[in-house]
Design a protein around this motif. Structure first.
Motif, mmCIF file in Angstrom:
data_model
loop_
_atom_site.group_PDB
_atom_site.id
_atom_site.type_symbol
_atom_site.label_atom_id
_atom_site.label_comp_id
_atom_site.label_asym_id
_atom_site.label_seq_id
_atom_site.Cartn_x
_atom_site.Cartn_y
_atom_site.Cartn_z
ATOM 1 N N GLN A 265 -18.630 2.807 2.504
ATOM 2 C CA GLN A 265 -17.743 3.130 3.618
ATOM 3 C C GLN A 265 -16.370 2.468 3.441
ATOM 4 O O GLN A 265 -15.324 3.098 3.706
ATOM 5 C CB GLN A 265 -18.371 2.680 4.940
ATOM 6 N N ARG B 283 -12.956 4.454 3.197
ATOM 7 C CA ARG B 283 -11.819 4.180 4.081
ATOM 8 C C ARG B 283 -10.579 3.812 3.266
ATOM 9 O O ARG B 283 -9.468 4.230 3.578
ATOM 10 C CB ARG B 283 -12.183 3.050 5.049
ATOM 11 N N GLU C 37 -7.227 5.660 3.246
ATOM 12 C CA GLU C 37 -5.969 4.945 3.527
ATOM 13 C C GLU C 37 -4.972 5.135 2.390
ATOM 14 O O GLU C 37 -3.785 5.365 2.627
ATOM 15 C CB GLU C 37 -6.244 3.456 3.734
#
Length: 189
Positions: free
Chosen positions: A150, A154, A158
């Motif tokens: 995860q 992310r 990003e």
């Protein structure tokens, strides 16, 4: 218990029968011996004409033979009774021994079963805690992998969003510079 008592009663009856047969036989033998001795004594009495002497002899002989017969019969009865008591005591001992063996076997079975269930339940508890430990270990390792995945996702999102924004900023800067340079060029011209 009832069969042992019945067996004991038949043994006693057979001992009494043997004793009565032995007494009859001894009585017949002693009677024949006594009869012959009486005949001899009577002939001697007649011969010597001493009735009192014959009576004394007969009395003494009867006392002696009856005493001897009684001692023999008593000895036989004692021997028979001794052997019967020995046999009966052996039967009682064997019955008690068999009962003790059965009790010991049942106790050993019970103790072995208790030991088995104790170790079985202990093994189940150890297996439960081992499975719990392995499941927790797998859960935490999977969880850390999922968290890392995860975080990477992310970060990738990003980075992707940042690169889009950077491109947008670069495009804006490019347009802004070109606008500014055109303005300064127009102002300069």
């Amino acid at each position: 218990m009832f069969t042992a008592r019945k067996h004991y009663r038949t043994e006693v009856d057979s001992v009494i029968l043997l004793q009565s047969l032995a007494r009859k036989r001894i009585f017949n033998l002693s009677y024949q011996a006594l009869r012959s001795s009486i005949i001899v004594l009577q002939s001697r009495q007649r011969y010597f004409k001493t009735i009192s002497l014959v009576i004394r002899i007969q009395r003494a002989y009867r006392r002696y033979s009856e005493s001897k017969k009684y001692c023999h019969i008593r000895l036989c009865a004692i021997v028979i009774q001794t052997h019967f008591r020995l046999w009966h005591a052996m039967q009682v001992y064997r019955a008690k021994q068999q009962a003790a063996i059965k009790l010991q076997a049942q106790w050993r079975r019970f103790a072995a079963e208790e030991t088995f269930w104790f170790f079985y339940n202990s093994a189940v508890i150890v297996q439960t805690f081992t499975r719990q430990f392995l499941a927790q270990k797998k859960y935490y390792s999977t969880r850390s992998i999922v968290i890392a995945s995860q975080a990477n996702a992310r970060r990738a999102l990003e980075v992707k969003g940042y690169s889009k924004k950077k491109k947008a900023v670069v495009v804006l800067q490019k347009y802004s510079r070109s606008y500014n340079s055109r303005r300064s060029f127009v102002a300069f011209v």
